[in-house]
Design a protein around this motif. Structure first.
Motif, short mmCIF file in Angstrom:
data_model
loop_
_atom_site.label_atom_id
_atom_site.label_comp_id
_atom_site.label_asym_id
_atom_site.label_seq_id
_atom_site.Cartn_x
_atom_site.Cartn_y
_atom_site.Cartn_z
N SER A 159 0.80 -1.21 0.05
CA SER A 159 -0.09 0.06 -0.02
C SER A 159 0.93 1.25 -0.10
N ILE A 160 2.20 1.31 -0.12
CA ILE A 160 2.94 2.25 -0.18
C ILE A 160 2.87 2.66 -1.69
N ALA A 161 1.91 3.79 -1.80
CA ALA A 161 2.08 4.34 -3.10
C ALA A 161 3.31 5.29 -3.75
N THR A 162 3.93 4.96 -4.84
CA THR A 162 5.01 5.34 -5.26
C THR A 162 5.19 6.97 -5.47
N SER A 163 3.90 7.62 -5.74
CA SER A 163 3.91 8.97 -5.80
C SER A 163 3.51 9.57 -4.47
N THR A 164 3.60 8.86 -3.33
CA THR A 164 3.56 9.50 -2.06
C THR A 164 5.10 9.54 -1.34
N MET A 165 5.93 8.76 -1.85
CA MET A 165 7.31 8.57 -1.23
C MET A 165 8.12 9.91 -1.38
N ILE A 166 8.72 9.94 -0.03
CA ILE A 166 10.01 10.61 -0.08
C ILE A 166 11.06 10.02 0.68
N ILE A 167 12.21 9.70 0.29
CA ILE A 167 13.46 8.97 0.62
C ILE A 167 14.83 9.84 0.93
N ARG A 168 15.28 9.71 1.71
CA ARG A 168 16.67 10.36 1.76
C ARG A 168 17.61 10.06 0.67
N GLY A 169 18.14 11.14 0.18
CA GLY A 169 18.75 11.00 -1.24
C GLY A 169 19.73 9.93 -1.22
N ASP A 170 20.56 9.86 -0.31
CA ASP A 170 21.77 9.08 -0.41
C ASP A 170 21.31 7.54 -0.40
N LEU A 171 20.32 7.31 0.20
CA LEU A 171 19.49 6.13 0.38
C LEU A 171 18.91 5.75 -0.88
N ALA A 172 18.21 6.74 -1.23
CA ALA A 172 17.27 6.42 -2.75
C ALA A 172 18.23 6.15 -3.85
N ARG A 173 19.41 6.72 -3.98
CA ARG A 173 20.38 6.70 -4.91
C ARG A 173 21.18 5.26 -4.98
N LYS A 174 21.20 4.64 -3.76
CA LYS A 174 21.87 3.20 -3.67
C LYS A 174 20.92 2.15 -4.44
N TYR A 175 19.90 2.27 -4.71
CA TYR A 175 18.98 1.13 -5.35
C TYR A 175 18.52 1.67 -6.65
N LYS A 176 18.40 0.54 -7.50
CA LYS A 176 17.67 0.29 -8.60
C LYS A 176 16.43 -0.01 -8.91
N PHE A 177 15.64 0.23 -9.82
CA PHE A 177 14.19 -0.12 -10.33
C PHE A 177 14.81 -1.27 -11.10
N THR A 178 13.79 -2.50 -10.93
CA THR A 178 13.95 -3.55 -11.61
C THR A 178 13.38 -3.34 -13.14
N ASN A 179 14.06 -3.87 -14.12
CA ASN A 179 13.77 -3.74 -15.40
C ASN A 179 12.82 -4.79 -15.79
N THR A 180 11.62 -4.63 -15.25
CA THR A 180 10.57 -5.67 -15.62
C THR A 180 9.47 -4.69 -16.15
N LYS A 181 8.61 -5.29 -17.11
CA LYS A 181 7.44 -4.76 -17.70
C LYS A 181 6.48 -3.88 -16.89
N ILE A 182 6.13 -4.25 -15.61
CA ILE A 182 5.49 -3.53 -14.55
C ILE A 182 5.88 -3.82 -13.28
N CYS A 183 5.59 -3.00 -12.24
CA CYS A 183 5.87 -3.25 -10.72
C CYS A 183 7.45 -3.39 -10.67
N GLU A 184 7.81 -2.31 -11.44
CA GLU A 184 9.28 -2.08 -11.38
C GLU A 184 9.69 -1.38 -10.02
N ASP A 185 8.82 -0.78 -9.47
CA ASP A 185 8.76 -0.24 -8.07
C ASP A 185 8.66 -1.05 -6.89
N TYR A 186 8.26 -2.22 -7.08
CA TYR A 186 8.26 -3.06 -6.06
C TYR A 186 9.36 -3.51 -5.35
#
Length: 260
Positions: A159-186
């Protein structure tokens, strides 16, 4: 907010001409103005590019135009590479923010020293407009996620909607979105939760989530298929735990959205 406490907003875009102006304007109208909007256009049609070019004079909007369509994950990952700010927020090209979204949520994060937060939100059908927000609120249509999620609770209730998220920048930049057709943010959310333990909810309704009939996300069975694949291939869940995850997510989704 000081210069060190600026926020980058990551917006991947593909052929969203019908909704894009409302989305960008909901950023421009933020009460907090120390933001930078990074738009990565995924080789959209000329109609969409024409709308984007209307915002080229804004100094705090950076646009990247791709020559080939590479998917939302590539766009978000590229924007993360360009990001330099202390905080990172995410916004899809058809969703909308209330004007105090950034200010309220960042104050909540700083006050509590949180690294990852999200908010309540209101789903609305693709044909509706901003005028429906008050009506949606009065009809108890607001989605209220749990007060906090760790990895184990999130894979049972996404239930964490991507458009509601704020993440500390250095943490956010450590990880990548998966190259999947959908649900890449999961898996992106899963990875961060594994690292830090918990994400926390700011208990206010600050985002409108547009449900589009033409969206890949609108196909619930396809969503479950990709979550199954990500749980298996990336989260390394056993068959039994993967099955529990999908059953729980399905039930929560029906409770949130019904059969929309």
């Amino acid at each position: 907010m000081s210069k060190e406490e600026s926020i980058d907003i990551i917006l991947p875009n593909y052929n969203s001409s019908q909704y894009l102006e409302q989305t960008i304007n909901s950023v421009i109208c933020q009460s907090l103005q120390n933001w930078k909007l990074i738009i990565v256009d995924d080789c959209s049609d000329e109609k969409t590019k024409k709308i984007l070019n209307q915002y080229s004079h804004y100094k705090n909007i950076q646009m990247v135009f791709l020559d080939k369509n590479k998917g939302a994950a590539f766009c978000r990952n590229l924007a993360l590479e360009l990001s330099k700010s202390e905080y990172v927020a995410f916004l899809d090209s058809d969703d909308l923010w209330t004007e105090d979204k950034l200010k309220k949520q960042l104050n909540f994060m700083k006050k509590n020293n949180y690294d990852f937060t999200y908010t309540n939100y209101t789903p609305f059908l693709y044909a509706e407009t901003l005028a429906n927000m008050d009506k949606s609120n009065s009809n108890d249509n607001i989605i209220k996620p749990k007060k906090k999620y760790d990895f184990e609770s999130f894979i049972k209730d996404t239930s964490i909607a991507t458009s509601t998220m704020i993440i500390r920048g250095d943490l956010a930049r450590k990880y990548k979105f998966t190259n999947t057709k959908i649900c890449e943010d999961y898996f992106y959310k899963c990875s961060i939760l594994k690292k830090i333990g918990y994400a926390y909810c700011f208990d206010e309704n600050l985002m409108l989530y547009r449900i589009r009939r033409d969206s890949l996300q609108a196909n619930k069975f396809r969503n479950l298929y990709w979550i199954w694949k990500i749980n298996k291939g990336f989260n390394k869940l056993s068959f039994f735990n993967n099955l529990k995850s999908l059953i729980s997510i399905s039930l929560k989704s029906l409770k949130k959205y019904g059969f929309k």
